[in-house]
Design an enzyme around this catalytic site. Sequence first.
Site, PDB file in Angstrom:
ATOM      1  N   ASN A   8       0.835  -1.202   0.000  1.00  0.00           N
ATOM      2  CA  ASN A   8       0.000   0.000   0.000  1.00  0.00           C
ATOM      3  C   ASN A   8       0.866   1.247   0.000  1.00  0.00           C
ATOM      4  OD1 ASN A   8      -1.788   2.053   0.510  1.00  0.00           O
ATOM      5  ND2 ASN A   8      -2.742   1.093   2.286  1.00  0.00           N
TER       6      ASN A   8
ATOM      7  N   CYS B 154      -2.126   5.164   0.614  1.00  0.00           N
ATOM      8  CA  CYS B 154      -3.103   5.585   1.615  1.00  0.00           C
ATOM      9  C   CYS B 154      -3.047   7.093   1.757  1.00  0.00           C
ATOM     10  CB  CYS B 154      -2.847   4.939   2.967  1.00  0.00           C
ATOM     11  SG  CYS B 154      -4.048   5.521   4.200  1.00  0.00           S
TER      12      CYS B 154
ATOM     13  N   THR C 249     -16.367  -0.297  -1.016  1.00  0.00           N
ATOM     14  CA  THR C 249     -17.507   0.405  -0.438  1.00  0.00           C
ATOM     15  C   THR C 249     -18.827  -0.351  -0.566  1.00  0.00           C
ATOM     16  OG1 THR C 249     -16.338   2.439  -0.965  1.00  0.00           O
ATOM     17  CG2 THR C 249     -18.665   2.650  -0.450  1.00  0.00           C
TER      18      THR C 249
HETATM   19  C1  LIG Z   1     -13.131   2.550   4.942  1.00  0.00           C
HETATM   20  C2  LIG Z   1     -12.060   2.232   3.959  1.00  0.00           C
HETATM   21  C3  LIG Z   1     -10.819   1.756   4.393  1.00  0.00           C
HETATM   22  C4  LIG Z   1      -9.794   1.466   3.499  1.00  0.00           C
HETATM   23  N1  LIG Z   1      -8.608   0.983   3.953  1.00  0.00           N
HETATM   24  C5  LIG Z   1      -7.637   0.637   3.066  1.00  0.00           C
HETATM   25  C6  LIG Z   1      -6.428   0.047   3.503  1.00  0.00           C
HETATM   26  O1  LIG Z   1      -6.212  -0.208   4.693  1.00  0.00           O
HETATM   27  N2  LIG Z   1      -5.479  -0.256   2.585  1.00  0.00           N
HETATM   28  C7  LIG Z   1      -5.674  -0.007   1.254  1.00  0.00           C
HETATM   29  O2  LIG Z   1      -4.789  -0.285   0.431  1.00  0.00           O
HETATM   30  N3  LIG Z   1      -6.833   0.532   0.801  1.00  0.00           N
HETATM   31  C8  LIG Z   1      -7.814   0.852   1.675  1.00  0.00           C
HETATM   32  N4  LIG Z   1      -8.996   1.385   1.208  1.00  0.00           N
HETATM   33  C9  LIG Z   1      -9.180   1.577  -0.236  1.00  0.00           C
HETATM   34  C10 LIG Z   1      -9.953   0.394  -0.850  1.00  0.00           C
HETATM   35  O3  LIG Z   1      -9.238  -0.802  -0.706  1.00  0.00           O
HETATM   36  C11 LIG Z   1     -10.245   0.638  -2.343  1.00  0.00           C
HETATM   37  O4  LIG Z   1      -9.029   0.796  -3.038  1.00  0.00           O
HETATM   38  C12 LIG Z   1     -11.085   1.884  -2.571  1.00  0.00           C
HETATM   39  O5  LIG Z   1     -12.038   2.018  -1.553  1.00  0.00           O
HETATM   40  C13 LIG Z   1     -11.788   1.905  -3.916  1.00  0.00           C
HETATM   41  O6  LIG Z   1     -12.688   0.849  -4.059  1.00  0.00           O
HETATM   42  P1  LIG Z   1     -14.287   1.005  -3.753  1.00  0.00           P
HETATM   43  O7  LIG Z   1     -14.761   2.184  -4.534  1.00  0.00           O
HETATM   44  O8  LIG Z   1     -14.871  -0.293  -4.207  1.00  0.00           O
HETATM   45  O9  LIG Z   1     -14.425   1.198  -2.295  1.00  0.00           O
HETATM   46  C14 LIG Z   1     -10.012   1.674   2.107  1.00  0.00           C
HETATM   47  C15 LIG Z   1     -11.259   2.149   1.664  1.00  0.00           C
HETATM   48  C16 LIG Z   1     -12.277   2.414   2.558  1.00  0.00           C
HETATM   49  C17 LIG Z   1     -13.591   2.917   2.029  1.00  0.00           C
END
Ligand SMILES: Cc1cc2nc3c(=O)[nH]c(=O)nc-3n(C[C@H](O)[C@H](O)[C@H](O)COP(=O)(O)O)c2cc1C
Lengths: 309, 309, 259, 259
Positions: free
Chosen positions: A127, A130, A266
């Site tokens: 990652n 972030c 999400t």
């Molecule tokens: C609440 C939340 C926590 C997340 N935590 C991480 C994380 O710890 N590490 C990471 O690489 N991405 C994290 N993400 C990003 C997601 O893995 C993903 O890349 C991003 O939300 C886009 O996908 P989505 O639109 O389907 O949510 C997080 C996203 C959300 C919404």
Amino acid sequence: MSRLEVKLPGLLMKNPVMPASGCFGFGQEYAKFYDLNRLGAICVKAVTVEQRAGNPTPRVAETPGGMLNAIGLQNPGLEHVLEHELPWLEKFDTPIVVNIAGNVPEDYKEVARQISKVKNVNAIELNISCPNVKEGGIAFGTSASTAANLTEQVKAVSNVPVYVKLSPNVTDIVEIAKAVEGAGADGLSMINTLLGMRIDLKTGQPILANRTGGLSGAGIKPVAIRMIHDVSQVVNIPIIGMGGIFEVDDILEFMMAGASAVAVGTANFVDPFACPNLIDGLETRMDELGIDTLSSIVGRSSALCNSNR
Amino acid sequence: MSRLEVKLPGLLMKNPVMPASGCFGFGQEYAKFYDLNRLGAICVKAVTVEQRAGNPTPRVAETPGGMLNAIGLQNPGLEHVLEHELPWLEKFDTPIVVNIAGNVPEDYKEVARQISKVKNVNAIELNISCPNVKEGGIAFGTSASTAANLTEQVKAVSNVPVYVKLSPNVTDIVEIAKAVEGAGADGLSMINTLLGMRIDLKTGQPILANRTGGLSGAGIKPVAIRMIHDVSQVVNIPIIGMGGIFEVDDILEFMMAGASAVAVGTANFVDPFACPNLIDGLETRMDELGIDTLSSIVGRSSALCNSNR
Amino acid sequence: MTMRTEDMKITEQKEVAPKIFKVTLSGELAIALKSPGQFIHVQVDKGIDPMLRRPLSICDVNLEKEELTLIYRVEGKGTKLLSEKNIGDSVNVLGPLGEGFPIENVKENDTCLLVGGGVGIPPLYYLAKKLTNKGAKVITILGFRNAGDIFLEEEFAQLGEVIITTEDGSKGIKGFVTNAFKGLSYDVFYTCGPKGMLRAVESEAVTAGFISLEERMGCGVGACLACVCDYTEPNTETGKTYAKICSDGPVFKAGEVRI
Amino acid sequence: MTMRTEDMKITEQKEVAPKIFKVTLSGELAIALKSPGQFIHVQVDKGIDPMLRRPLSICDVNLEKEELTLIYRVEGKGTKLLSEKNIGDSVNVLGPLGEGFPIENVKENDTCLLVGGGVGIPPLYYLAKKLTNKGAKVITILGFRNAGDIFLEEEFAQLGEVIITTEDGSKGIKGFVTNAFKGLSYDVFYTCGPKGMLRAVESEAVTAGFISLEERMGCGVGACLACVCDYTEPNTETGKTYAKICSDGPVFKAGEVRI
Ligand SMILES: Cc1cc2nc3c(=O)[nH]c(=O)nc-3n(C[C@H](O)[C@H](O)[C@H](O)COP(=O)(O)O)c2cc1C
Ligand SMILES: Cc1cc2nc3c(=O)[nH]c(=O)nc-3n(C[C@H](O)[C@H](O)[C@H](O)COP(=O)(O)OP(=O)(O)OC[C@H]3O[C@@H](n4cnc5c(N)ncnc54)[C@H](O)[C@@H]3O)c2cc1C
Ligand SMILES: Cc1cc2nc3c(=O)[nH]c(=O)nc-3n(C[C@H](O)[C@H](O)[C@H](O)COP(=O)(O)OP(=O)(O)OC[C@H]3O[C@@H](n4cnc5c(N)ncnc54)[C@H](O)[C@@H]3O)c2cc1C
Ligand SMILES: Cc1cc2nc3c(=O)[nH]c(=O)nc-3n(C[C@H](O)[C@H](O)[C@H](O)COP(=O)(O)O)c2cc1C
Ligand code: FES
Ligand code: FES
């Protein structure tokens, strides 16, 4: 090979769908809703060397067609994950991807070294994207040379394939993707969240305590599709695509754009059954569109683009 | 001074709302729906030296909570605008902003020189952020030094204030904003569209003939708010905010984030009366929130941030 | 496993005070409730805007009719949309969620003090019913902004003594709920309301008690870490320094977490 | 000025062939129509998804009842949502838009050939009515994929001769609409349908005629330049090299624009 099967370095997936990191904890919560073996793989929350407390609350805010989060990589730390979370996941026979983070390269290496020794860990997701922490995180993901350097160091200590998770908050994602490929990445994950903010009209202040947060959800899909498409034209490593997957069609769109598998974030919050429902809907839709196997459409747009030139 | 009035370089606006460039032609179409004098200002479609044919169709695609466009700066060219479009606008007494574009700095200068002599043109919006053309456009907007250089050249030949329209498709928008401020920009317009793509599942090919397009609409608002907030913390020139304004609350959110006026784009397509309806709704909402005049909240978040440190 | 998602049908929807609505939902989920103080996560509309579910406390349950009742204030987009739904419409509900108010240790004839402010009041109603069912005595303090805002007063009055406080003094005791504490004696307290009120209640109360917290939520099931708060001391069983309000709470022992 | 937006009430909604729906909308906008072939821009749902309006041709108008009828195929999200609306529901409509089929020069007893394919057929129906009202003779060729897809056949039959073509030959002449051209004589033609069909009709037809085009749209009113096509020659009046399908069209003289 089944119609839904996809094969990526370290990950033999019975279907292309895994939950996205941070949106599924370490699996225990959603295991109360369905059998996690139905998933193509499981990607767990970011793990850092030490336990992290994350950011103050409020940590989420809603936006039109999406949400902002600023969790700040809160996690119980490497030791706890090794002793409790990963052993609990042993009962499933679906591949496990562990998302790792840190402040400095040594942190990443430490987590990678130890995590990649665990027998039920099939891949690492690095990652570097972030947006919600001061040190590390996105800082590694916005410069091609820094990203490549970190990738190289983590690769050197990892026994399992390393997927680098890219940030969309950059001028030229293709350059960064090429650099991490050159540094030995086995695959890419894209996209992480877009930097965003919401203001509370009653206070004039940002809703999130962290002020800014990462935008995820349906609205970011076209940005993800564009980036995956562009990157898939130039790299020769697979892409795990994510960003706004809510419907079965979205999965196919990501794969046609160039992704080899997808992650759902999400959408789990909207419907705890999002992942299994999407998986269940795939074959019917493939029939309608005349798609025989998923492996046949992976990177199809990429192939067609090339033949169009 | 009225509650809704805002004052920006070259633009004394009776309310903070103008249509966004490219979403309102040169005003004639929406003049069939309402009196354009109700608008705070009018921002017209990008003008280039020569007439431009733009991109092949399809030029638009819908996305969840937004749309992609790849018009490609189609416009009738400087001469036609000088002879037909701007004279037609003379009958209104609301300020006119002309968005200008080109392939090379000379093009921009030529348009700026001639446009800024026209008596009913109050400001120029320098478009260094169009994602839909091969040359010029976004290429000027992704490097701070190139952006600053172009700004300087255009400023040198302009008789009216110059607002530089920034691209969100960059790693560090603050750096670019500071550079164009340093180069003499009188104000900033932000944001232009995010680069995006949609794939047609039936063909596996992008829906847009241009393959990629610019993402606008409700979904991009948090990205715009974040960028405007960050930039407003460091520059001392006003910002015209845009990106997903659909509701009255959005206008206030943009202004609290740091914008001094706003532009409404995609919402015009959903409702041709979008601009006047938003303007009409402002005072009631201000009453509810206890906001006396708009000029009092402009950059309020910026002021508060500073006092919080 | 009792947690589930279900399309629940609206069988009642009415404005009980300005901007305060009472809605009754019918479906099997209603009978899966473990304890008063639990909540449900409501998808007020299909589609992507609003995107997230809305957490709302369960105010009452009718096991026979398989119905549950919520009382909610129209705050923003989501609750507005919910208030516009009609009888016969369905909303998707995820629940029942969280850990509610523990009542196991309450004995017959114990006196329980229930202190609620605004839309923190609803979950106390089902609690009050459960407590009186056990033979406990219930005293309820309900805090509102003014007399016009009052709801649930009569319902609580049928279960025990009710004291009303209003900020402007237009009814009952003027000021905050804690202004009504003097002279009361009780064995345990339960409270739900705005943070400021919870803090005041915690510091004024003279017995052990339980507080119910609110926080912006993502998943509602403990997976996203949106809704955490800190334990005052690392949890003795797990060593954890933080709690998830959606799954470890929303109810905590007074003093257990920082508010 | 006749263009406007209006919430129009659905007074009829029915599936007339698989995935082909007929919907009738009631409101004053119905009587603002200038010419057959104009279209309306329909907001199928409030909210941001779908975001854009959907362009749909006016198939019929009832001036007395202030109603207009559309016939549309369920293609994607927007038309699906429209098909799920019930009688009594409202949709916001922007219109009437564009320049329709010119009929001024048609004289009594002229023969007009109308050629429609699939969902290009609906606008030809109101045109046929207008033409027969003028005393012209109408021959209609309707092209479908197969016999099951056929709609509006009877309605057209009441106005003149109807020739059906189906791609699979399951009814009428097998193949494309142009397969039905042989032996027909006519004074002018009007056509609407997929681009391939328009090209074929343009090249087979032996008289002057008019074609109606489709393109993805943004504004629908000429402001965004989403929907342009090229004039074969720069327009003689304005010198313009391109036309906006939403406001200069959707109907053009055959040969006037590149398709
Ligand atoms: C609440 C939340 C926590 C997340 N935590 C991480 C994380 O710890 N590490 C990471 O690489 N991405 C994290 N993400 C990003 C997601 O893995 C993903 O890349 C991003 O939300 C886009 O996908 P989505 O639109 O389907 O949510 C997080 C996203 C959300 C919404
Ligand atoms: C466990 C729990 C129980 C609750 N029970 C009740 C109840 O019984 N009755 C009642 O009226 N309210 C209750 N609330 C508060 C209620 O959830 C919010 O008022 C509601 O979510 C606001 O949504 P909105 O769309 O109207 O507002 P918006 O401002 O449009 O909401 C935007 C986002 O912020 C979140 N949000 C805004 N305010 C709050 C808040 N106070 N708490 C949590 N999230 C918030 C929303 O859920 C949504 O994700 C409860 C909250 C929690 C956490
Ligand atoms: C002037 C005009 C008149 C039309 N008249 C009719 C009619 O009478 N009956 C009928 O069935 N169809 C008609 N169409 C086509 C109709 O507009 C599309 O089928 C419809 O917009 C598809 O929307 P959707 O949400 O179902 O599909 P989606 O694929 O979800 O639509 C996504 C986006 O693409 C646009 N789009 C997709 N296909 C088309 C298309 N063929 N033409 C224009 N935009 C498209 C949509 O408007 C929307 O913006 C007409 C099109 C035009 C331009
Ligand atoms: C169809 C269309 C055409 C546009 N043309 C231009 C243009 O010519 N010049 C420009 O600076 N921005 C152009 N834009 C960008 C808008 O001015 C605006 O920055 C963007 O759409 C975000 O605002 P919105 O979400 O309110 O639409 C265009 C946008 C759209 C949707
Ligand atoms: S809301 Fe996701 S952990 Fe509580
Ligand atoms: S749709 Fe906007 S110009 Fe035609």
